[in-house]
Motif scaffolding. Structure first.
Motif, PDB file in Angstrom:
ATOM      1  N   LEU A  18       0.806  -1.217   0.000  1.00  0.00           N
ATOM      2  CA  LEU A  18       0.000   0.000   0.000  1.00  0.00           C
ATOM      3  C   LEU A  18       0.841   1.269   0.000  1.00  0.00           C
ATOM      4  O   LEU A  18       0.668   2.125  -0.871  1.00  0.00           O
ATOM      5  CB  LEU A  18      -0.927  -0.009   1.223  1.00  0.00           C
ATOM      6  N   LEU A  19       1.757   1.378   0.972  1.00  0.00           N
ATOM      7  CA  LEU A  19       2.454   2.650   1.118  1.00  0.00           C
ATOM      8  C   LEU A  19       3.358   2.952  -0.065  1.00  0.00           C
ATOM      9  O   LEU A  19       3.428   4.097  -0.528  1.00  0.00           O
ATOM     10  CB  LEU A  19       3.271   2.642   2.415  1.00  0.00           C
ATOM     11  N   VAL A  20       4.079   1.930  -0.565  1.00  0.00           N
ATOM     12  CA  VAL A  20       4.955   2.174  -1.714  1.00  0.00           C
ATOM     13  C   VAL A  20       4.152   2.573  -2.957  1.00  0.00           C
ATOM     14  O   VAL A  20       4.482   3.568  -3.609  1.00  0.00           O
ATOM     15  CB  VAL A  20       5.837   0.941  -1.973  1.00  0.00           C
ATOM     16  N   PRO A  21       3.063   1.841  -3.334  1.00  0.00           N
ATOM     17  CA  PRO A  21       2.272   2.308  -4.480  1.00  0.00           C
ATOM     18  C   PRO A  21       1.647   3.678  -4.247  1.00  0.00           C
ATOM     19  O   PRO A  21       1.560   4.489  -5.180  1.00  0.00           O
ATOM     20  CB  PRO A  21       1.192   1.222  -4.623  1.00  0.00           C
ATOM     21  N   ILE A  22       1.202   3.929  -3.012  1.00  0.00           N
ATOM     22  CA  ILE A  22       0.633   5.253  -2.724  1.00  0.00           C
ATOM     23  C   ILE A  22       1.690   6.330  -2.923  1.00  0.00           C
ATOM     24  O   ILE A  22       1.422   7.410  -3.481  1.00  0.00           O
ATOM     25  CB  ILE A  22       0.059   5.285  -1.300  1.00  0.00           C
ATOM     26  N   GLY A  23       2.927   6.060  -2.474  1.00  0.00           N
ATOM     27  CA  GLY A  23       3.997   7.038  -2.663  1.00  0.00           C
ATOM     28  C   GLY A  23       4.275   7.281  -4.132  1.00  0.00           C
ATOM     29  O   GLY A  23       4.464   8.428  -4.553  1.00  0.00           O
ATOM     30  N   LEU A  24       4.300   6.202  -4.937  1.00  0.00           N
ATOM     31  CA  LEU A  24       4.512   6.382  -6.374  1.00  0.00           C
ATOM     32  C   LEU A  24       3.368   7.148  -7.016  1.00  0.00           C
ATOM     33  O   LEU A  24       3.579   7.990  -7.904  1.00  0.00           O
ATOM     34  CB  LEU A  24       4.677   5.013  -7.035  1.00  0.00           C
ATOM     35  N   ALA A  25       2.150   6.852  -6.564  1.00  0.00           N
ATOM     36  CA  ALA A  25       1.003   7.582  -7.108  1.00  0.00           C
ATOM     37  C   ALA A  25       1.081   9.062  -6.761  1.00  0.00           C
ATOM     38  O   ALA A  25       0.730   9.928  -7.585  1.00  0.00           O
ATOM     39  CB  ALA A  25      -0.291   6.978  -6.571  1.00  0.00           C
ATOM     40  N   LEU A  26       1.526   9.384  -5.539  1.00  0.00           N
ATOM     41  CA  LEU A  26       1.670  10.793  -5.162  1.00  0.00           C
ATOM     42  C   LEU A  26       2.712  11.488  -6.028  1.00  0.00           C
ATOM     43  O   LEU A  26       2.527  12.647  -6.428  1.00  0.00           O
ATOM     44  CB  LEU A  26       2.055  10.893  -3.679  1.00  0.00           C
ATOM     45  N   VAL A  27       3.813  10.769  -6.314  1.00  0.00           N
ATOM     46  CA  VAL A  27       4.822  11.362  -7.185  1.00  0.00           C
ATOM     47  C   VAL A  27       4.242  11.638  -8.565  1.00  0.00           C
ATOM     48  O   VAL A  27       4.455  12.702  -9.160  1.00  0.00           O
ATOM     49  CB  VAL A  27       6.045  10.432  -7.278  1.00  0.00           C
ATOM     50  N   GLY A  28       3.470  10.672  -9.101  1.00  0.00           N
ATOM     51  CA  GLY A  28       2.843  10.890 -10.398  1.00  0.00           C
ATOM     52  C   GLY A  28       1.836  12.026 -10.369  1.00  0.00           C
ATOM     53  O   GLY A  28       1.746  12.815 -11.316  1.00  0.00           O
ATOM     54  N   LEU A  29       1.051  12.119  -9.283  1.00  0.00           N
ATOM     55  CA  LEU A  29       0.063  13.198  -9.168  1.00  0.00           C
ATOM     56  C   LEU A  29       0.731  14.560  -9.100  1.00  0.00           C
ATOM     57  O   LEU A  29       0.275  15.521  -9.737  1.00  0.00           O
ATOM     58  CB  LEU A  29      -0.804  12.959  -7.934  1.00  0.00           C
ATOM     59  N   ILE A  30       1.816  14.629  -8.328  1.00  0.00           N
ATOM     60  CA  ILE A  30       2.523  15.911  -8.226  1.00  0.00           C
ATOM     61  C   ILE A  30       3.096  16.299  -9.584  1.00  0.00           C
ATOM     62  O   ILE A  30       3.047  17.472  -9.990  1.00  0.00           O
ATOM     63  CB  ILE A  30       3.636  15.806  -7.159  1.00  0.00           C
ATOM     64  N   SER A  31       3.633  15.285 -10.309  1.00  0.00           N
ATOM     65  CA  SER A  31       4.169  15.585 -11.642  1.00  0.00           C
ATOM     66  C   SER A  31       3.069  16.076 -12.575  1.00  0.00           C
ATOM     67  O   SER A  31       3.269  17.026 -13.337  1.00  0.00           O
ATOM     68  CB  SER A  31       4.840  14.327 -12.197  1.00  0.00           C
ATOM     69  N   TRP A  32       1.899  15.420 -12.492  1.00  0.00           N
ATOM     70  CA  TRP A  32       0.797  15.846 -13.357  1.00  0.00           C
ATOM     71  C   TRP A  32       0.326  17.244 -12.994  1.00  0.00           C
ATOM     72  O   TRP A  32       0.063  18.063 -13.883  1.00  0.00           O
ATOM     73  CB  TRP A  32      -0.344  14.844 -13.213  1.00  0.00           C
ATOM     74  N   ARG A  33       0.219  17.564 -11.706  1.00  0.00           N
ATOM     75  CA  ARG A  33      -0.202  18.903 -11.289  1.00  0.00           C
ATOM     76  C   ARG A  33       0.799  19.955 -11.743  1.00  0.00           C
ATOM     77  O   ARG A  33       0.416  21.063 -12.138  1.00  0.00           O
ATOM     78  CB  ARG A  33      -0.345  18.943  -9.764  1.00  0.00           C
ATOM     79  N   TRP A  34       2.095  19.587 -11.687  1.00  0.00           N
ATOM     80  CA  TRP A  34       3.100  20.552 -12.109  1.00  0.00           C
ATOM     81  C   TRP A  34       3.007  20.819 -13.607  1.00  0.00           C
ATOM     82  O   TRP A  34       3.102  21.972 -14.048  1.00  0.00           O
ATOM     83  CB  TRP A  34       4.480  20.002 -11.755  1.00  0.00           C
TER      84      TRP A  34
END
Length: 638
Positions: A603-619
């Motif tokens: 859970l935590l590792v995929p969630i962390g990767l998803a957050l990185v992708g979300l931040i990249s998309w927002r940027w």
């Protein structure tokens, strides 16, 4: 495409996935990029040593390695299966640097199969004590195009720090099987060096020098030592003149290797004109060590047992009679287990050894102590040995203060040699001491071994001779010969092979699990001790009642004894239940820790990767909006 339209998250993920797949395919199929690794382990456990890579890059013709492993039988040995995975990874890494010339086959030698017959034919041995019909093989054999064969009979997890070295040595031997050359400098006569039948000969230990190596004796003064010399062996050497020291310096500066055995008191019988001591006087500046002159090391903590002392004392001169403990057995923590030369040694017997003294300026060469004395050791003048009786010596040893550090008895080091002579020696052969300034030294790390005893090679110091059907049989009770043979094999090998360092174990146990197990075992042990104490108390009470009974009624239990026995049985059942509860609590704690790790991984590792992708998309979306506002503020075009 309308540049004002915002990229959707789904399109971004699809593009990232395509780029990742293309990059992974390109890397896996590119000979230049498939070696790319990012080793994030603390000790770079998955990165090959430069010496190993050089050996692999020298392979020009196919070399085939066969890894024999019995997976079905190994199911009972999880540590062995985990070690096999690490061996697979290391072999795969080696294949990448061999340009396709190193071929690896994985074979399963099942009972009565061709693979099992091949394993036995190649000299592999199964794991001992696996039961009849359950031979567990875990070894490697290597062959080349010239029918050369080299084997590692069994890969023990205990040898993991030297796994890369052993594999590289196997490949090196298949690459170069030419006889190695040893140059010997010694003042000992041939009757001592090569005699195998006399107790004070050295022929058993020195046997490889005459039968598997090409050995030639050098005379002083030395000229240039042949660059074809694989090892320079100084065995109780005479005093070295300046020209000889210069020749040794040049030899070491061009990648040479050297082993030196010196002795403050030689026990081996020799001509009366032969000096009974040797030292490092001429080599001190180069090696950073000297031998204490005419001083013998005594150490009550390493004193040999009485049987060995009685055997060795038979031929010792009067001045070295071993009332003080000069006959030493080095063992246990006194032997360095982190060096390939001493990893498997159990005991080394020494007779009237000396102490290696480092340079007083504190600027010694990089070195590693192979074995050392205890902190109770002392250096005594050799003339004083016969004057100390047992009582006097024991009193002095008991009152002796602890040394700040033990004495080094054997050292491995890197010599300090320079490309040119620092100053003229005034010798007529001083020109021989100069190396051209444009010639840089290529010193091999760890290429010199110093040992402060020569008598350790004597036959009777480590072997017993018996005669069987007219043939002499030598039974070793110490590892002196093993050390010397490892020394010859190791230092006469390739400099690239010598430079390969030992690795740390790849096992990284969970420290929290280890603490849980330690706490559980402590609680288990305390409960067990309480049960044993209560058992003994009950037995004492029952025995006391039994002794007070009449002899005719001793086989009949009284009501009080029956009640006490029943009470003890109940207590035993209760404590056994508590022991099971302790074990159950430990298993539950480990299971809970495993669930936490599982949650983190899933859970935590995929969630962390998803957050990185979300931040990249927002940027990226922020940049798109900023660009759109800039276009709207720009004046319209005609």
């Amino acid at each position: 495409m309308n540049r004002n339209s915002a990229p959707s998250p789904l399109a971004s993920l699809i593009w990232l996935a395509l780029i990742y797949v293309l990059f992974a395919w390109f890397v896996s199929h590119s000979p230049a990029l498939n070696r790319l690794r990012w080793d994030m382990t603390q000790d770079r456990l998955f990165t090959l040593d430069p010496g190993t890579r050089k050996i692999l890059e020298r392979i020009e013709e196919p070399i085939q390695l066969r890894l024999f492993f019995s997976p079905e039988i190994a199911q009972r040995y999880p540590a062995l299966r985990a070690y096999k995975e690490r061996v697979d990874k290391l072999l795969g890494e080696m294949q990448l640097y061999s340009h396709g010339h190193l071929q690896v086959r994985w074979l399963q030698p099942r009972p009565f199969s061709r693979e099992e017959d091949l394993a036995f034919a190649h000299g592999l041995r199964p794991m001992p004590k696996t039961g009849p019909g359950q031979a567990l093989f875990f070894g490697i054999s290597g062959t080349n195009g010239l029918d050369g064969l080299e084997t590692l009979p069994f890969l023990s997890p205990e040898q993991e720090p030297f796994l890369e070295y052993h594999l590289a040595r196997l490949i090196y031997r298949l690459l170069d099987n030419s006889p190695r050359q040893v140059a010997l400098i010694s003042q000992l006569p041939d009757s001592t060096l090569w005699n195998r039948d006399d107790a004070f000969g050295m022929g058993v230990a020195l046997y490889p020098l005459r039968h598997s190596l090409q050995t030639r004796r050098l005379k002083l003064p030395l000229g240039d030592i042949s660059p074809e010399t694989d090892l320079l062996l100084l065995l109780h050497p005479p005093s070295l003149d300046a020209a000889s020291v210069a020749a040794i310096r040049r030899y070491l500066a061009t990648g040479g290797k050297m082993a030196v055995f010196v002795d403050p008191l030689l026990i081996a019988p020799a001509p009366l004109s032969l000096p009974t001591q040797s030292d490092l006087a001429g080599l001190k500046a180069m090696l950073g060590f000297s031998l204490a002159r005419q001083q013998v090391l005594v150490d009550p903590a390493l004193a040999a047992d009485s049987d060995l002392k009685r055997d060795v004392d038979k031929g010792i001169p009067a001045e070295a009679e071993t009332t003080p403990p000069v006959l030493l057995t080095v063992h246990g923590q006194a032997i360095n287990r982190d060096d390939i030369l001493t990893r498997d040694l159990k005991r080394i017997n020494l007779v009237a050894a000396g102490g290696l003294m480092p340079k007083k300026d504190g600027h010694g060469q990089p070195q590693r102590v192979l074995w050392h004395s205890s902190d109770r050791a002392r250096l005594i003048q050799r003339q004083q040995l016969a004057q100390l009786d047992a009582t006097h010596w024991q009193a002095q040893a008991g009152d002796a203060p602890l040394n700040s550090q033990p004495y080094a008895l054997a050292v491995r080091l890197t010599p300090a040699v320079t490309a040119s002579r620092p100053a003229s020696t005034g010798n007529q052969n001083a020109a021989a001491d100069i190396i051209a300034d444009d010639r840089q030294p290529t010193v091999v790390p760890g290429s010199v071994v110093l040992v402060a005893d020569t008598d350790l090679l004597l036959n009777h110091t480590w072997t017993r001779r018996s005669v069987d059907n007219g043939q002499s049989v030598y039974l070793a009770f110490a590892d002196n010969g093993t050390f010397f043979h490892h020394l010859l094999d190791h230092l006469s090998s390739s400099p690239d092979l010598i430079a390969i360092p030992p690795r740390h174990h790849a096992d990284r146990p969970f420290t929290r699990v280890a603490r849980l197990r330690q706490r559980s075992e402590k609680k288990f042990h305390q409960t067990e001790q309480r049960l044993i104490a209560q058992l003994r108390e009950t037995e004492r009470v029952l025995n006391q009642w039994q002794q007070n009974k009449d002899p005719q009624d001793k086989l009949i239990l009284t009501p009080e004894q029956q009640q006490e026995l029943q009470r003890f049985r109940q207590i035993k059942l209760d404590i056994r239940e508590k022991l099971r509860a302790v074990r159950r609590d430990f298993d539950q704690d480990v299971a809970a820790l495993g669930r936490i790790v599982l949650v983190f991984n899933l859970l935590l590792v995929p969630i962390g990767l998803a957050l990185v992708g979300l931040i990249s998309w927002r940027w990226r979306r922020h940049r798109w909006r900023k660009s759109r506002r800039a276009d709207n503020d720009r004046p319209g075009e005609a």
